[in-house]
Scaffold this motif. Structure first.
Motif, short mmCIF file in Angstrom:
data_model
loop_
_atom_site.label_atom_id
_atom_site.label_comp_id
_atom_site.label_asym_id
_atom_site.label_seq_id
_atom_site.Cartn_x
_atom_site.Cartn_y
_atom_site.Cartn_z
N UNK A 195 0.84 -1.20 0.00
CA UNK A 195 0.00 0.00 0.00
C UNK A 195 0.88 1.25 0.00
N UNK A 196 0.55 2.19 -0.88
CA UNK A 196 1.15 3.52 -0.90
C UNK A 196 0.02 4.51 -0.69
N UNK A 197 0.19 5.44 0.24
CA UNK A 197 -0.95 6.27 0.62
C UNK A 197 -0.53 7.67 1.03
N UNK A 198 -1.50 8.59 0.95
CA UNK A 198 -1.29 9.99 1.32
C UNK A 198 -2.48 10.49 2.12
N UNK A 199 -2.22 11.27 3.17
CA UNK A 199 -3.26 12.00 3.88
C UNK A 199 -4.35 11.04 4.40
N UNK A 200 -5.63 11.26 4.07
CA UNK A 200 -6.70 10.39 4.57
C UNK A 200 -6.51 8.96 4.08
N UNK A 201 -5.90 8.81 2.92
CA UNK A 201 -5.58 7.47 2.44
C UNK A 201 -4.61 6.76 3.36
N UNK A 202 -3.68 7.52 3.95
CA UNK A 202 -2.73 6.93 4.90
C UNK A 202 -3.42 6.53 6.20
N UNK A 203 -4.40 7.30 6.64
CA UNK A 203 -5.14 6.93 7.84
C UNK A 203 -5.98 5.66 7.55
N UNK A 204 -6.49 5.57 6.34
CA UNK A 204 -7.19 4.36 5.93
C UNK A 204 -6.23 3.17 5.92
N UNK A 205 -5.03 3.38 5.38
CA UNK A 205 -4.04 2.31 5.33
C UNK A 205 -3.63 1.86 6.72
N UNK A 206 -3.46 2.82 7.64
CA UNK A 206 -3.12 2.47 9.03
C UNK A 206 -4.21 1.60 9.64
N UNK A 207 -5.47 1.99 9.46
CA UNK A 207 -6.57 1.19 9.99
C UNK A 207 -6.62 -0.17 9.31
N UNK A 208 -6.26 -0.23 8.04
CA UNK A 208 -6.23 -1.50 7.32
C UNK A 208 -5.24 -2.47 7.97
N UNK A 209 -4.08 -1.95 8.36
CA UNK A 209 -3.09 -2.79 9.03
C UNK A 209 -3.62 -3.28 10.37
N UNK A 210 -4.32 -2.39 11.10
CA UNK A 210 -4.84 -2.76 12.41
C UNK A 210 -5.96 -3.80 12.32
N UNK A 211 -6.84 -3.64 11.34
CA UNK A 211 -8.01 -4.51 11.23
C UNK A 211 -7.77 -5.73 10.33
N UNK A 212 -6.87 -5.60 9.37
CA UNK A 212 -6.63 -6.67 8.39
C UNK A 212 -5.12 -6.88 8.21
N UNK A 213 -4.41 -7.20 9.26
CA UNK A 213 -2.95 -7.28 9.19
C UNK A 213 -2.44 -8.30 8.17
N UNK A 214 -3.22 -9.31 7.91
CA UNK A 214 -2.79 -10.33 6.95
C UNK A 214 -2.83 -9.82 5.52
#
Length: 290
Positions: free
Chosen positions: A95-114
């Motif tokens: 995942x490459x992300x910016x701004x709100x996309x990065x906050x989405x990516x962070x939550x993605x790691x927390x909720x879907x680490x696999x």
């Protein structure tokens, strides 16, 4: 722009996600921020597509993606994007992300680490740290955090009365100059801003960011994920004013590495060559590790 990419609309649980796909190789998801769309990645998607299967998506409610409910939390946004990638046959991806996309990516790691193999975050601090350091200096620069989160439809009504004026002011306040934006990209941002549903998504996003997203992050505070993480930020922005961004993110991603660029918030469009070079070093290192 994106001439070699295919456009798709994919129905997920409570949204229809618009994305463009191109290239061959390991799957790579790109996520934009506010108040933009997938078009922000135009400077170098063709280069990334030489080595990766690139998926460039609009967040729910943003751009041409459609939200079928009023949930604009990062948890919902992350769920959408994982479902999109699964629909395309990718159980795990970079995942490459910016701004709100990065906050989405962070939550993605927390909720879907696999699902996440590596992550790139651009020009943000963790949501909890932004609110904890919100003083008068930062509030003047991040006024939209409070304005868009106001209850009711007042922010939407004001923005919809002059959407282009608001968009240009929002971009200028974070960029320092709107000349960094390609005319075709700006036209895409303007088209989106004139859609009341997109404006509703902006407000829903920031309302969640001041409420349910804070609760979610507090519940997960202290959890770390040992995956490759690259952090890039603009030295002319607000990210490093109160704290060292690397130290802030190291609490979540112990392997985080990165550096600043001489730019404002929109580093992809202001310094595309430098951002691409950093991304290629990051991605090449992952390839060498297998």
């Amino acid at each position: 722009m994106f001439d070699r990419f295919e456009s798709i609309m994919v129905g997920v649980e409570t949204a229809t996600i618009h994305a463009k796909i191109g290239g061959e190789g390991a799957p790579l998801l790109l996520l934009h921020g506010y108040p933009q769309t997938h078009m922000m990645w135009h400077p170098f998607v063709d280069e990334l597509a030489k080595t990766h299967r690139v998926v460039v998506a609009d967040l729910r409610g943003y751009g041409d993606s459609i939200a079928h409910d009023a949930d604009f939390s990062f948890r919902a946004m992350a769920r959408d994007q994982v479902a999109l990638m699964n629909h395309l046959g990718f159980e795990s991806f970079h995942v490459i992300s910016h701004d709100r996309g990065s906050r989405t990516a962070h939550r993605m790691v927390l909720d879907h680490p696999e699902a996440v193999k590596s992550i790139v975050l651009m020009d943000i601090l963790p949501t909890l740290d932004v609110w904890r350091t919100m003083d008068d200096w930062l509030a003047k620069r991040y006024y939209h955090w409070m304005f868009l989160a106001q209850p009711g439809d007042m922010p939407q009504r004001l923005i919809n009365a002059e959407p282009i004026t608001f968009l240009h002011a929002a971009l200028l306040g974070l960029a320092g100059s709107n000349e960094i934006f390609h005319p075709r990209a700006m036209a895409a941002y303007e088209r989106a801003a004139q859609n009341p549903d997109v404006v509703a998504a902006w407000c829903g996003d920031y309302s969640a960011g001041a409420s349910i997203d804070l609760e979610s992050d507090r519940a997960d505070e202290g959890k770390t994920h040992d995956l490759p993480c690259l952090l890039l930020w603009g030295s002319k922005g607000a990210v490093d004013h109160h704290m060292d961004p690397l130290e802030a993110w190291r609490k979540w991603f112990p392997q985080v590495q990165g550096h600043e660029l001489e730019a404002g918030h929109f580093i992809v469009e202001e310094k595309p060559e430098e951002v691409l070079a950093a991304l290629q070093v990051h991605l090449n290192a992952l390839c060498l590790k297998g």
